[in-house]
Write an enzyme that holds these catalytic residues in place. Structure first.
Site, PDB file in Angstrom:
ATOM      1  N   ASP A  17       0.874  -1.172   0.000  1.00 29.54           N
ATOM      2  CA  ASP A  17       0.000   0.000   0.000  1.00 29.54           C
ATOM      3  C   ASP A  17       0.915   1.227   0.000  1.00 29.54           C
ATOM      4  OD1 ASP A  17      -2.389   1.585   0.437  1.00 29.54           O
ATOM      5  OD2 ASP A  17      -1.731   1.757   2.509  1.00 29.54           O
ATOM      6  N   ASP A  19      -0.106   5.219   1.004  1.00 29.84           N
ATOM      7  CA  ASP A  19      -0.340   6.126   2.128  1.00 29.84           C
ATOM      8  C   ASP A  19      -0.469   5.353   3.435  1.00 29.84           C
ATOM      9  OD1 ASP A  19      -0.976   8.871   0.711  1.00 29.84           O
ATOM     10  OD2 ASP A  19      -2.063   7.347  -0.402  1.00 29.84           O
ATOM     11  N   ASP A 174      -1.375  -0.717   5.990  1.00 31.68           N
ATOM     12  CA  ASP A 174      -1.642  -0.200   7.334  1.00 31.68           C
ATOM     13  C   ASP A 174      -3.105  -0.297   7.736  1.00 31.68           C
ATOM     14  OD1 ASP A 174      -2.651   3.151   7.172  1.00 31.68           O
ATOM     15  OD2 ASP A 174      -2.250   1.972   5.394  1.00 31.68           O
TER      16      ASP A 174
END
Length: 225
Positions: A17, A19, A174
């Site tokens: 991922d 961001d 995240d």
């Protein structure tokens, strides 16, 4: 973070991922969202609330920030302004998280890619601006496929392009969206605790949970080094 000595020695490809995983972009995202709200005549909202809205793509971010009652036309105007503002300011404060470059250096012998719900053009511009593009064979965004994460279409495409099986691939992110994407594609799932969506991670039960991305290479190396 304790992971009970787990090892994932068959992993040939790692998909990240963006961001909250590779880059700390939260301040620029929050500033862009509040600039958008101001442009629309709305009250600004606290940054922490905006951070919790990140992960599902721009349309969902704007829709969540405008809250219930926003018209489709207002959401469209908000998206257009957000993207215009963000493009001009997306590297004002954004930096890689500590340990990210070191981890990518150690993983450079493997196939690496980025799969994010952020628009692909912005993702590539940010990676290029931070001098990180060369690490990744592929970069796909939220508008690269018909559906965004957690739909597995992007991850399944990368599996085919890498020529790797699900168990030879690790998805790193995240948020619970990233873990669900991995589950939907049958790949390994690694969560990081420092990002914007990390509060929900333990409930998602990733295979691996790290406090720093720099820890990841050791779990993929047969010697644990």
């Amino acid at each position: 973070m304790t992971n009970n000595g787990k090892r994932f020695t068959g992993v040939k490809a790692v998909v990240f991922d963006l961001d909250g995983t590779l880059i700390d972009s939260k301040r620029d995202l929050a500033l862009a969202m509040n600039a958008t709200l101001k442009h629309l005549g709305r009250k600004e909202i606290e940054a922490e609330r905006i951070y919790s809205y990140v992960g599902g793509g721009v349309q969902l971010l704007v829709k969540r920030a405008l809250a219930e009652g926003a018209s489709d036309e207002e959401i469209e105007r908000g998206m257009a302004y957000f993207l215009e503002y963000y493009r001009a300011h997306m590297l004002d404060n954004t930096v890689p998280y500590p340990g990210v470059r070191e981890a990518l250096d150690k993983l450079s012998r493997r196939e690496l890619a980025v799969l994010t719900n952020k628009p692909v053009k912005f993702s590539k511009l940010i990676l290029n601006g931070l001098g990180m593009s060369a690490y990744f064979r592929y970069v796909y965004g939220g508008n690269s496929f018909e559906k965004k994460k957690p739909d597995p279409v992007g991850l399944n495409t990368l599996l085919r392009e890498f020529g790797a099986g699900p168990r030879e691939t690790m998805m790193v992110g995240d948020s619970d969206v990233d873990i669900q994407t991995a589950r939907n594609a049958g790949t390994g799932a690694c969560g990081v605790t420092y990002g914007m969506g990390s509060a929900k991670l333990p409930a998602s039960e990733p295979d691996l949970l790290l406090d720093s991305l720099e820890e990841l290479p050791a779990y993929l190396d047969p010697k644990g080094e």
